[in-house]
Design a protein around this motif. Structure first.
Motif, PDB file in Angstrom:
ATOM      1  N   UNK A 114       0.843  -1.200   0.000  1.00  0.00           N
ATOM      2  CA  UNK A 114       0.000   0.000   0.000  1.00  0.00           C
ATOM      3  C   UNK A 114       0.879   1.252   0.000  1.00  0.00           C
ATOM      4  N   UNK A 115       1.942   1.208   0.799  1.00  0.00           N
ATOM      5  CA  UNK A 115       2.890   2.323   0.882  1.00  0.00           C
ATOM      6  C   UNK A 115       3.502   2.567  -0.508  1.00  0.00           C
ATOM      7  N   UNK A 116       3.889   1.480  -1.177  1.00  0.00           N
ATOM      8  CA  UNK A 116       4.510   1.646  -2.493  1.00  0.00           C
ATOM      9  C   UNK A 116       3.498   2.164  -3.527  1.00  0.00           C
ATOM     10  N   UNK A 117       2.248   1.683  -3.406  1.00  0.00           N
ATOM     11  CA  UNK A 117       1.247   2.156  -4.378  1.00  0.00           C
ATOM     12  C   UNK A 117       1.067   3.663  -4.244  1.00  0.00           C
ATOM     13  N   UNK A 118       0.978   4.151  -3.010  1.00  0.00           N
ATOM     14  CA  UNK A 118       0.805   5.600  -2.873  1.00  0.00           C
ATOM     15  C   UNK A 118       2.065   6.346  -3.313  1.00  0.00           C
ATOM     16  N   UNK A 119       3.232   5.795  -3.018  1.00  0.00           N
ATOM     17  CA  UNK A 119       4.477   6.447  -3.479  1.00  0.00           C
ATOM     18  C   UNK A 119       4.539   6.496  -5.007  1.00  0.00           C
ATOM     19  N   UNK A 120       4.074   5.434  -5.641  1.00  0.00           N
ATOM     20  CA  UNK A 120       4.085   5.427  -7.114  1.00  0.00           C
ATOM     21  C   UNK A 120       3.073   6.428  -7.671  1.00  0.00           C
ATOM     22  N   UNK A 121       1.971   6.605  -6.942  1.00  0.00           N
ATOM     23  CA  UNK A 121       0.968   7.570  -7.416  1.00  0.00           C
ATOM     24  C   UNK A 121       1.493   9.000  -7.324  1.00  0.00           C
ATOM     25  N   UNK A 122       2.479   9.209  -6.445  1.00  0.00           N
ATOM     26  CA  UNK A 122       2.967  10.576  -6.222  1.00  0.00           C
ATOM     27  C   UNK A 122       4.425  10.721  -6.661  1.00  0.00           C
ATOM     28  N   UNK A 123       4.804   9.971  -7.671  1.00  0.00           N
ATOM     29  CA  UNK A 123       6.202   9.938  -8.094  1.00  0.00           C
ATOM     30  C   UNK A 123       6.620  11.192  -8.864  1.00  0.00           C
ATOM     31  N   UNK A 124       5.646  11.938  -9.348  1.00  0.00           N
ATOM     32  CA  UNK A 124       5.937  13.105 -10.192  1.00  0.00           C
ATOM     33  C   UNK A 124       6.929  14.072  -9.581  1.00  0.00           C
ATOM     34  N   UNK A 125       6.889  14.189  -8.250  1.00  0.00           N
ATOM     35  CA  UNK A 125       7.721  15.208  -7.618  1.00  0.00           C
ATOM     36  C   UNK A 125       9.183  14.780  -7.436  1.00  0.00           C
ATOM     37  N   UNK A 126       9.520  13.550  -7.789  1.00  0.00           N
ATOM     38  CA  UNK A 126      10.917  13.116  -7.630  1.00  0.00           C
ATOM     39  C   UNK A 126      11.701  13.328  -8.930  1.00  0.00           C
ATOM     40  N   UNK A 127      13.051  13.423  -8.817  1.00  0.00           N
ATOM     41  CA  UNK A 127      13.850  13.545 -10.033  1.00  0.00           C
ATOM     42  C   UNK A 127      13.703  12.302 -10.914  1.00  0.00           C
ATOM     43  N   UNK A 128      13.938  12.497 -12.194  1.00  0.00           N
ATOM     44  CA  UNK A 128      13.701  11.439 -13.177  1.00  0.00           C
ATOM     45  C   UNK A 128      14.457  10.135 -12.854  1.00  0.00           C
ATOM     46  N   UNK A 129      15.714  10.288 -12.416  1.00  0.00           N
ATOM     47  CA  UNK A 129      16.506   9.080 -12.137  1.00  0.00           C
ATOM     48  C   UNK A 129      15.829   8.251 -11.049  1.00  0.00           C
ATOM     49  N   UNK A 130      15.352   8.938 -10.025  1.00  0.00           N
ATOM     50  CA  UNK A 130      14.686   8.214  -8.933  1.00  0.00           C
ATOM     51  C   UNK A 130      13.374   7.606  -9.396  1.00  0.00           C
ATOM     52  N   UNK A 131      12.655   8.341 -10.236  1.00  0.00           N
ATOM     53  CA  UNK A 131      11.384   7.800 -10.755  1.00  0.00           C
ATOM     54  C   UNK A 131      11.636   6.461 -11.432  1.00  0.00           C
ATOM     55  N   UNK A 132      12.674   6.429 -12.265  1.00  0.00           N
ATOM     56  CA  UNK A 132      12.962   5.220 -13.035  1.00  0.00           C
ATOM     57  C   UNK A 132      13.393   4.074 -12.124  1.00  0.00           C
ATOM     58  N   UNK A 133      14.181   4.443 -11.129  1.00  0.00           N
ATOM     59  CA  UNK A 133      14.690   3.445 -10.200  1.00  0.00           C
ATOM     60  C   UNK A 133      13.532   2.794  -9.420  1.00  0.00           C
ATOM     61  N   UNK A 134      12.620   3.643  -8.936  1.00  0.00           N
ATOM     62  CA  UNK A 134      11.450   3.128  -8.205  1.00  0.00           C
ATOM     63  C   UNK A 134      10.552   2.305  -9.130  1.00  0.00           C
ATOM     64  N   UNK A 135      10.373   2.819 -10.347  1.00  0.00           N
ATOM     65  CA  UNK A 135       9.457   2.132 -11.273  1.00  0.00           C
ATOM     66  C   UNK A 135      10.009   0.756 -11.630  1.00  0.00           C
ATOM     67  N   UNK A 136      11.312   0.685 -11.837  1.00  0.00           N
ATOM     68  CA  UNK A 136      11.926  -0.595 -12.197  1.00  0.00           C
ATOM     69  C   UNK A 136      11.748  -1.606 -11.061  1.00  0.00           C
ATOM     70  N   UNK A 137      12.042  -1.144  -9.850  1.00  0.00           N
ATOM     71  CA  UNK A 137      11.928  -2.037  -8.707  1.00  0.00           C
ATOM     72  C   UNK A 137      10.468  -2.474  -8.494  1.00  0.00           C
ATOM     73  N   UNK A 138       9.563  -1.515  -8.663  1.00  0.00           N
ATOM     74  CA  UNK A 138       8.143  -1.825  -8.459  1.00  0.00           C
ATOM     75  C   UNK A 138       7.663  -2.855  -9.476  1.00  0.00           C
TER      76      UNK A 138
END
Ligand SMILES: Nc1nc2c(ncn2[C@@H]2O[C@H](COP(=O)(O)OP(=O)(O)OP(=O)(O)O)[C@@H](O)[C@H]2O)c(=O)[nH]1
Ligand SMILES: Nc1ncnc2c1ncn2[C@@H]1O[C@H](COP(=O)(O)OP(=O)(O)OP(=O)(O)O)[C@@H](O)[C@H]1O
Length: 528
Positions: free
Chosen positions: A167-191
């Motif tokens: 649940x924590x990850x789902x909400x973090x993914x929903x609000x990923x816009x505010x992170x830098x692109x590199x982090x977005x990709x890193x989180x998305x890959x892991x997710x």
């Protein structure tokens, strides 16, 4: 035990608590299909207290988006409540970041909320530390290891902690816009490699689809834009609803009883994957719109097939009789594709209740056939099935929509015979099931993390022989304790740390901080 559906809007510090939290109780209907009338009711006392504690702990903290930190806690808890989780899980969802990110102590949590909630918060924290290590080591890029890591997640913690982490990850993914692109990709890959398949294994298909679609958006933004604009025009929910009504009427006219008729749009990521996997264009995907009928017996399935082919023109070559010719994994069903509203392909699946149970919970289960759980230990499917079963059963009892829903009748039979789940919470399952298969161990070596598989009864010495550092002078720790006996047996989920003795202070940086933090938590759990 009625769950709380928490509708919270954390609108800033100045907001009166009554406005910040408003709760509703899911009121279960009679024997009919799913229903969701929600009536206002006071929030559960435990949840209310957890909310105030989280509010106090995170006061003044902001997310990268500029939103109050509390909002993340509330959204996480609301996702859990909507799934049908009980007050302890919802409370732990609210509190999940209070120790790692707001400096609260486990002792104080334990005094206020008891050992149950505290252990859940610790469990989530352990998973977060391990996930951080995995991100740093890009574990998601090694399919085999990502597989094993999911298994370790399930083996390490109470499944309820895994639910909270999801649940924590789902909400973090929903609000990923505010992170830098590199982090977005890193989180998305892991997710995509770890958390979405975990949600799938646990049968929370709605979360799995949301997670995958969000990953798709951040990993392949152009493709996502193109496909989503096409699908916006193409998805036709009304067509599915109309087809279901038409089929229901036709079945009634023939006097056929059915258990359920359900429909779904195929998710964007699932369409993209199928196109990529089979090298197809979108107009060659025939199951974007689908309907599934569940009946009593085989004869009724074939009668229903006749009715379907009478109602709509069929697309030649798309009929599959997996009832008379089951798939090698035992999967049984009739599949046909018809043309609905003259132009739109509609896949219709027809099966009995038993076949459906097999498809959802048995050897032919979707998560198995999709992910084929490579390298897994024999007890893992059991653990996963148990949690899937409990989640589905709880949702059914509460009439919360769930993809595996079977509406009436008894919950599906328990496939896992492990009966050590705690009495007070059906979500809890035990990792104490005997692990009869290979063991998975996390190895931390030279700032690298890997998930290693060993046969049963392997020892620390067996592990050492496998590592590149075998000949070096090493300091060796098992779950944060110095190892004195190299013949000590390894257990599922153990963490082994190899530190070259030249390295003066292993606790100073790199992975070590995450690891030690994680183990500090685990030690307190076992002491308590
Ligand atoms: N649980 C489960 N579902 C299955 C299995 N095999 C097929 N299905 C379901 O049946 C659907 C269609 O499977 P098939 O008719 O074999 O078709 P396909 O391989 O997807 O190919 P198309 O005909 O192009 O759709 C899948 O999308 C699943 O929903 C299985 O082994 N287990
Ligand atoms: N025709 C259908 N009617 C209702 N539900 C369906 C239908 N086909 C699949 N589903 C369910 O929808 C969910 C998502 O399925 P999805 O189509 O994404 O994957 P899939 O069934 O594995 O298909 P594929 O392998 O063809 O991509 C699963 O729970 C699946 O059981």
């Amino acid at each position: 035990q009625l769950p709380l559906i928490l509708h919270a809007h954390a609108c800033g510090e100045a907001m009166a608590p009554a406005k910040v939290i408003s709760c509703a109780v899911v009121k279960c209907g009679g024997g009919g299909g799913p229903c969701h009338p929600r009536v206002s009711a006071p929030p559960d006392e435990l949840v209310r207290r957890a909310f105030y504690a989280a509010e106090a702990a995170h006061r003044g903290q902001m997310r990268a988006s500029g939103d109050p930190y509390l909002q993340h806690c509330v959204e996480t808890a609301a996702l859990l409540a909507e799934l049908g989780a009980g007050p302890a899980v919802v409370a732990a969802g609210l509190l999940h970041d209070t120790v790692d990110d707001a400096g609260l102590g486990y002792g104080s949590l334990s005094v206020q909320f008891g050992a149950g909630v505290t252990d859940l918060v610790k469990g989530v924290s352990n998973l977060s530390h391990l996930s951080k290590l995995a991100r740093r080591n890009d574990t998601a890029s090694r399919v085999d290891e990502a597989d094993k890591l999911r298994t370790v997640f399930l083996a390490m913690e109470d499944a309820r902690a895994v639910l909270i982490k999801l649940a924590d990850r789902l909400h973090n993914m929903r609000t990923l816009d505010s992170l830098p692109k590199v982090k977005q990709q890193c989180f998305a890959k892991e997710t995509l490699e770890i958390f979405a398949p975990l949600a799938n294994q646990l049968g929370i298909l709605n979360w799995k689809e949301q997670l995958e679609n969000l990953c798709f958006k951040y990993l392949y933004p152009e493709l996502y834009e193109e496909l989503s604009s096409n699908l916006l025009e193409f998805y036709n929910q009304d067509m599915i609803a109309a087809a279901i009504r038409r089929l229901e009427q036709a079945l009634q006219v023939r006097g056929l009883c059915y258990h359920t008729i359900s429909g779904r749009n195929k998710s964007m990521y699932s369409i993209y994957s199928k196109m990529a996997r089979k090298k197809l264009d979108m107009d060659e995907i025939y199951d974007i719109h689908g309907v599934r009928v569940i009946l009593d017996n085989k004869a009724d399935c074939f009668t229903t097939l006749e009715i379907v082919h009478h109602l709509w023109p069929r697309i030649p070559g798309k009929f599959k009789d997996y009832i008379n010719s089951p798939k090698p994994n035992g999967y049984q069903s009739l599949h046909t594709v018809v043309l609905s509203e003259e132009t739109l392909p509609l896949e219709i699946q027809i099966r009995t209740r038993d076949m459906h149970l097999q498809a959802e919970f048995g050897i032919a289960a979707h998560w198995r056939y999709k992910e084929a759980v490579r390298n897994c230990c024999s007890s893992v499917p059991e653990m996963v099935e148990w949690v899937r079963w409990v989640v589905t059963w709880q949702c059914e009892t509460l009439h919360i929509d769930h993809p595996s829903s079977l509406t009436h009748g008894a919950p599906p039979r328990a496939i896992c015979s492990c009966s050590s789940q705690s009495d007070d919470c059906p979500f809890s399952y035990s990792k104490r099931c005997d692990h009869s298969g290979p063991i998975l161990v996390i190895l931390l070596e030279n700032e690298k993390m890997s998930v290693q598989e060993f046969p049963q009864n392997s020892t620390v010495l067996d592990l050492l022989k496998r590592t590149s550092s075998y000949d070096m002078q090493l300091r060796l720790r098992l779950n944060c304790h110095v190892v004195h006996n190299l013949n000590q047996e390894l257990k599922m989920g153990d963490v082994v740390e190899l530190i070259p003795s030249a390295q003066c202070n292993p606790g100073a940086g790199g992975y070590a901080r995450e690891f030690h933090q994680m183990y500090d938590h685990r030690l307190t759990v076992s002491q308590s």
